[in-house]
Enzyme design. Structure first.
Site, mmCIF file in Angstrom:
data_model
loop_
_atom_site.group_PDB
_atom_site.id
_atom_site.type_symbol
_atom_site.label_atom_id
_atom_site.label_comp_id
_atom_site.label_asym_id
_atom_site.label_seq_id
_atom_site.Cartn_x
_atom_site.Cartn_y
_atom_site.Cartn_z
ATOM 1 N NE ARG A 150 -3.694 -5.286 16.425
ATOM 2 C CZ ARG A 150 -3.554 -5.124 15.118
ATOM 3 N NH1 ARG A 150 -2.362 -4.943 14.600
ATOM 4 N NH2 ARG A 150 -4.599 -5.133 14.341
ATOM 5 C CG LEU A 185 -4.450 -1.597 6.129
ATOM 6 C CD1 LEU A 185 -5.804 -2.189 5.757
ATOM 7 C CD2 LEU A 185 -3.363 -2.222 5.268
ATOM 8 N NE ARG A 236 0.320 -1.841 12.662
ATOM 9 C CZ ARG A 236 -0.778 -2.537 12.374
ATOM 10 N NH1 ARG A 236 -1.954 -1.939 12.304
ATOM 11 N NH2 ARG A 236 -0.721 -3.838 12.160
ATOM 12 C CG HIS A 294 0.502 -8.625 13.208
ATOM 13 N ND1 HIS A 294 0.045 -9.332 12.127
ATOM 14 C CD2 HIS A 294 -0.202 -7.470 13.209
ATOM 15 C CE1 HIS A 294 -0.902 -8.632 11.510
ATOM 16 N NE2 HIS A 294 -1.053 -7.497 12.138
ATOM 17 C CB SER A 338 -9.110 -9.879 11.413
ATOM 18 O OG SER A 338 -9.398 -8.533 11.687
ATOM 19 C CD GLU A 354 5.083 -3.820 8.914
ATOM 20 O OE1 GLU A 354 4.164 -4.103 8.124
ATOM 21 O OE2 GLU A 354 5.558 -4.636 9.718
ATOM 22 C CG LEU A 367 -2.084 -1.032 1.000
ATOM 23 C CD1 LEU A 367 -2.939 -1.118 2.254
ATOM 24 C CD2 LEU A 367 -2.952 -0.661 -0.195
ATOM 25 N N GLY A 423 4.097 1.637 -1.240
ATOM 26 C CA GLY A 423 4.777 1.795 -2.523
ATOM 27 C C GLY A 423 3.823 2.018 -3.682
ATOM 28 C CG HIS A 471 -2.359 -9.549 15.975
ATOM 29 N ND1 HIS A 471 -3.481 -10.139 16.486
ATOM 30 C CD2 HIS A 471 -2.787 -8.536 15.194
ATOM 31 C CE1 HIS A 471 -4.549 -9.500 16.012
ATOM 32 N NE2 HIS A 471 -4.151 -8.527 15.228
HETATM 33 C C1 LIG Z 1 -2.098 -10.933 8.154
HETATM 34 C C2 LIG Z 1 -2.013 -9.443 8.335
HETATM 35 C C3 LIG Z 1 -3.163 -8.696 8.479
HETATM 36 C C4 LIG Z 1 -3.098 -7.315 8.642
HETATM 37 N N1 LIG Z 1 -4.261 -6.618 8.780
HETATM 38 C C5 LIG Z 1 -4.209 -5.268 8.907
HETATM 39 C C6 LIG Z 1 -5.405 -4.509 9.003
HETATM 40 O O1 LIG Z 1 -6.509 -5.039 8.973
HETATM 41 N N2 LIG Z 1 -5.305 -3.176 9.110
HETATM 42 C C7 LIG Z 1 -4.097 -2.542 9.114
HETATM 43 O O2 LIG Z 1 -4.078 -1.321 9.189
HETATM 44 N N3 LIG Z 1 -2.952 -3.247 9.010
HETATM 45 C C8 LIG Z 1 -2.973 -4.585 8.913
HETATM 46 N N4 LIG Z 1 -1.804 -5.291 8.817
HETATM 47 C C9 LIG Z 1 -0.528 -4.584 8.689
HETATM 48 C C10 LIG Z 1 -0.374 -4.066 7.257
HETATM 49 O O3 LIG Z 1 -0.912 -4.979 6.362
HETATM 50 C C11 LIG Z 1 1.069 -3.815 6.868
HETATM 51 O O4 LIG Z 1 1.743 -3.139 7.862
HETATM 52 C C12 LIG Z 1 1.118 -2.981 5.600
HETATM 53 O O5 LIG Z 1 0.325 -3.556 4.604
HETATM 54 C C13 LIG Z 1 2.518 -2.781 5.114
HETATM 55 O O6 LIG Z 1 2.481 -2.125 3.868
HETATM 56 P P1 LIG Z 1 3.791 -1.646 3.163
HETATM 57 O O7 LIG Z 1 3.374 -1.002 1.892
HETATM 58 O O8 LIG Z 1 4.614 -0.849 4.082
HETATM 59 O O9 LIG Z 1 4.647 -2.954 2.860
HETATM 60 P P2 LIG Z 1 4.258 -4.382 2.210
HETATM 61 O O10 LIG Z 1 2.850 -4.505 1.870
HETATM 62 O O11 LIG Z 1 4.888 -5.382 3.082
HETATM 63 O O12 LIG Z 1 4.998 -4.351 0.824
HETATM 64 C C14 LIG Z 1 6.378 -4.481 0.712
HETATM 65 C C15 LIG Z 1 6.725 -4.439 -0.740
HETATM 66 O O13 LIG Z 1 8.125 -4.319 -0.875
HETATM 67 C C16 LIG Z 1 8.616 -5.286 -1.770
HETATM 68 N N5 LIG Z 1 9.995 -5.527 -1.383
HETATM 69 C C17 LIG Z 1 10.477 -5.847 -0.157
HETATM 70 N N6 LIG Z 1 11.817 -5.935 -0.196
HETATM 71 C C18 LIG Z 1 12.180 -5.660 -1.478
HETATM 72 C C19 LIG Z 1 13.421 -5.607 -2.154
HETATM 73 N N7 LIG Z 1 14.572 -5.810 -1.513
HETATM 74 N N8 LIG Z 1 13.395 -5.321 -3.471
HETATM 75 C C20 LIG Z 1 12.246 -5.088 -4.140
HETATM 76 N N9 LIG Z 1 11.057 -5.127 -3.536
HETATM 77 C C21 LIG Z 1 11.026 -5.412 -2.233
HETATM 78 C C22 LIG Z 1 7.677 -6.442 -1.635
HETATM 79 O O14 LIG Z 1 7.728 -7.267 -2.767
HETATM 80 C C23 LIG Z 1 6.355 -5.684 -1.525
HETATM 81 O O15 LIG Z 1 5.919 -5.312 -2.797
HETATM 82 C C24 LIG Z 1 -1.851 -6.678 8.674
HETATM 83 C C25 LIG Z 1 -0.697 -7.426 8.530
HETATM 84 C C26 LIG Z 1 -0.762 -8.804 8.394
HETATM 85 C C27 LIG Z 1 0.498 -9.576 8.329
#
Ligand SMILES: Cc1cc2nc3c(=O)[nH]c(=O)nc-3n(C[C@H](O)[C@H](O)[C@H](O)COP(=O)(O)OP(=O)(O)OC[C@H]3O[C@@H](n4cnc5c(N)ncnc54)[C@H](O)[C@@H]3O)c2cc1C
Ligand code: FES
Lengths: 647, 124
Positions: A338, A449, A443, A409, A285, A433, A44, A46, A267
């Protein structure tokens, strides 16, 4: 010597962001076309940043590990996303969301960033609705809300238990539009293996094409790390298997400071571990705590009967059940934050009341809600989660309560960023994150999100313009410079080294060992002794890894063992920094619980006198003690208090 | 449970592939299908052989990264789930399981069970 400047603008908290946006410089459309931006990650954070910056007219390159940007780990987010809309008319407001987030984070986050987050939260909902994200609606068509932990209002927007998926598909659709227009170029199955710094500024990355193994150079005027969290340092976590800490770690080794690495979220509601062959843990969840009640038996003989399967949960009468969260925290009940819920579960299980064979599980029971609302309503709210539970455990949660236990988590720690979301390296940003900024020591649910999308849609697109406005004279970055040369060589040498060890232990075997060290010593309860022990053990394991790991195959092919080995090499260093940070913080706050520092009732005991700061670590070279810097946290808009979820 | 696995092995897109037979032992019925493949891979690595490549990420049935044709069915014998949510209790001790990549010209094999699905992103 690092210069730590938060760059928080002056003025009253409610006006800071608006005024700041008016003051910072912008880049004209003609100049945007000449500027290149690299984004690492398509979660989300990126995806929202890439689509928005592409739409603005910059040249964007975006990299991800999966075969399509839309499969990033964010897709797994279940429960929802917070916003201060006050649609329920339950007296919610920007200030209340801000306050709850600071308090939920146990007063260890930067006030100005959190206020801005609460402020833009409402824009996110409007934006996503405009994209067509199918948020749950009331019968009359208005958007529905539910409650998450740490809040007494209902401000969580959701799309069943698949909120992350729907939000990511929205962001991906916007991204795809830019890809089709040519403003964004997407590099799936490309892993970034180093960040390149030229004259003190971030100017590009080195990547590995995961299909061919080709090592490539990419230059840009700015680099954005949106690579997610590092919970997989524990091996078992709710994170996707490819989630990793490597980009942040490479940035750290190239000069970007790392903040609060020890702040990990455990979590409370995950499916318990079933055995040593397990590869990951599944979240149930937090939204389930709206209707589920958590309990263990009051009597040890009932515990015994459950473990030996002589009794089922439903055989235990109401008066013999201990709804321990409702008992200990009457005001918030099952919806405490949590960290509090996880520790309470651990407390009951440590006292011998765990309800499964391993003694590491508590019940999450929907009977009261099903009796009140009927099975159909519960199915509409949580159907996919109940199905997932049944597929994994082979028991029907409509009939018998779920069994749950805490699991790793989320990581609140991450790259230190200023108000602009820039790390200590000019031109290097961290969002989602991967940064440390908004959640303090814990958190709140549905806030990740919100933060990822706030960063990508509404904050970075402005702040990066201010930086780039000073860079419009800089031509395309030359990737033949000695800095790119050196970084590429370092990557190639590392890969060659890993492949040449040909030891006896598969990568996962060593990763599990690291996970055990982390969980036992740097997990839910930490002590000076456990942390000191962890530091020693991780060092030893790191040596073992570099002597004895067995990485099969070659570089110039699709090679998952090599991918994992590269990530594990970084985890083996990051884990140590987490322990060092936890050892430094002689207090308990949020998810960081040092057994030495607790109240007589077993609650986390903060030390605001000495630890109301962000711990910022600077890399000092291999096997050197990192240097600690402090960003003092000053709270002007709210009063700091001991967290109280009892009344 | 003890199982016999017939798995499609193909070093890269250009090479010719073939089925190889493997055996795994003492698999708990609570193990997921992909964890069973993890166990096989650890065994293969320990025996000095190349592990089987397969795609996966969330292992929660939501990201769509996992794939596989299992005994001729996409995502195997269970209903309404992806392969990562399939558990070994859906099989019987002594079963032979045939594991192939997606069989489709639009998705050429990259390696073993991993296919190239970028065609999807072109039509979306
Ligand atoms: C099961 C679960 C349920 C969740 N539910 C909720 C919820 O209901 N509400 C809420 O607010 N949060 C929730 N969270 C937390 C939330 O989903 C995450 O914190 C958030 O989505 C992280 O988003 P992000 O864009 O930072 O990274 P991510 O979505 O982790 O994306 C990381 C990206 O970086 C890429 N990447 C990583 N390293 C490299 C590299 N070296 N080179 C190239 N690409 C790379 C990956 O391929 C990916 O595309 C939940 C988490 C989990 C695990
Ligand atoms: S691994 Fe994500 S759906 Fe199977």
């Amino acid at each position: 010597m690092l210069k730590i400047e938060s760059k928080v603008p002056q003025g009253p908290i409610a006006d800071k962001w608006t005024k700041y946006k008016g003051d910072i410089k912008i880049v004209s459309p003609a100049n945007k076309r000449k500027l290149d931006i690299i984004i690492i990650g398509t979660g989300l954070g990126g995806a929202s940043a890439a689509s928005t910056l592409g739409e603005l007219g910059y040249n964007v390159k975006v990299f991800c590990i999966s075969d399509s940007p839309r499969r990033a780990h964010s897709i797994a987010a279940q429960g929802g996303i917070n916003a201060a809309k006050n649609y329920q008319n339950d007296n919610d407001s920007v200030f209340r969301l801000f306050y709850d987030t600071i308090k939920g984070g146990d007063y260890r986050a930067r006030e100005a960033n959190v206020y801005r987050l609460a402020e833009v939260s409402n824009l996110i909902i409007d934006h996503c609705v405009a994209q067509g994200v199918p948020f749950a609606r009331e019968y009359g068509g208005t958007l529905d809300n539910r409650s998450f932990g740490g809040a007494q209002v209902s401000r969580t927007f959701y799309a069943r238990g698949q909120t992350g998926q729907q939000l990511l598909l929205g962001a991906y659709a916007s991204l795809n539009r830019q890809i089709a227009k040519g403003s964004v170029k997407s590099y799936p199955r490309h892993e970034v293996l180093d960040v390149v710094i030229v004259d003190g500024k971030a100017r590009g990355v080195i990547t590995r094409n995961l299909v061919t193994g080709e090592i490539e150079r990419h230059g840009a005027h700015a680099v954005v790390i949106a690579s997610g969290g590092y919970g997989n340092v524990f091996f078992l976590s709710t994170n996707a298997m490819n989630s990793n800490g490597s980009s942040a770690w490479q940035a750290y080794k190239r000069g970007a400071a790392f903040a609060n690495p020890c702040f990990t979220q455990i979590h409370p509601t995950c499916i318990p571990v079933h055995g040593t062959q397990q590869s990951k843990l599944t979240l149930m969840s937090e939204s389930l705590r709206n209707d589920g009640r958590i309990w263990v038996p009051k009597k040890l003989e009932d515990v015994e009967a459950l473990r030996t399967k002589k009794k089922k949960a439903s055989d235990i009468p109401e008066e013999d059940r201990d709804y321990y969260l409702e008992r200990r925290y009457p005001a918030f009940g099952n919806l405490v934050p949590r960290d509090v819920a996880s520790r309470a579960a651990k407390e009951r299980c440590d006292a011998g009341y765990g309800v499964n064979e391993t003694g590491l599980a508590v019940f999450l029971d929907f009977k009261t809600a099903i009796d009140r609302l009927g099975e159909d309503v519960i199915k509409a709210r949580y159907g996919n989660l109940f199905q997932m539970y049944e597929k994994i455990t082979d028991t029907n949660p409509y009939k018998e309560p779920m069994m749950i236990y805490p699991a790793v988590h989320y990581t609140m720690g991450g790259l230190w960023v200023d108000y602009n979301l820039m790390t200590t390296v000019p031109g290097l940003y961290a969002i989602g994150e991967a940064n440390f900024s908004d959640h303090g020591a814990n958190r709140l649910g549905a806030s990740a999100l919100m933060q990822g999308l706030a960063d990508g849609y509404f904050v970075l697109p402005y702040t990066i313009g201010d930086y780039l406005s000073h860079d419009i004279q800089t031509p395309k970055i030359d990737t033949t410079s000695k800095e790119f040369e050196e970084a590429e060589k370092a990557v190639k040498d590392k890969i060659a080294k890993l492949l040449s060890i040909k030891g006896s232990q598969p990568v996962d075997v060593i990763h599990k060992k690291l996970g055990n060290i982390m969980w036992d010593n740097v997990g839910m309860a930490r002590t000076k002794e456990s942390l000191t022990k962890a530091i020693e053990e991780i060092k030893a394991l790191r040596e073992e890894f570099w002597k004895d790991v067995k990485v099969t195959g070659a570089n110039d092919e699709f090679n998952q063992e090599l991918e994992k080995a590269i990530r594990l090499a970084d985890f083996l260093e990051l884990g140590e920094l987490m322990a060092i940070d936890a050892l430094n913080r002689n207090e308990s706050c949020g998810g960081h619980f040092r057994e030495e520092y607790q109240t007589p009732e077993g609650e986390a005991l903060r030390d605001d006198e000495n630890y109301a700061y962000v711990a910022i670590w600077e890399y000092k070279g291999e096997n050197q003690q990192p240097e600690l810097y402090k960003e003092d946290l000053k709270f002007e808009a709210i009063k700091v208090a001991q967290r109280n979820y009892k009344d | 449970m003890n199982l016999k696995l017939k798995i499609w092995r193909q070093p890269n897109a250009k090479a010719k592939g073939k089925f190889e037979v493997y055996h795994v032992e003492n698999i708990s019925p609570d193990t997921s299908f992909l964890e069973m493949l993890d166990i096989l891979n650890i065994n293969l690595i320990n025996e000095g052989k190349e592990p089987v490549a397969f795609d996966h990420d969330c292992r929660e049935g939501i990201c769509g990264m996992c794939s596989l044709h299992i005994n001729g069915h996409a995502h195997g014998p269970d209903t309404e789930i992806t392969t990562c949510q399939l558990h070994m209790r859906k099989f019987k001790d002594g079963d032979t399981i045939v594991i192939e990549p997606w069989r489709s010209a639009a998705f050429p094999v990259i390696k073993d069970l991993v296919v190239d699905r970028t065609a999807f992103d072109k039509i979306l």
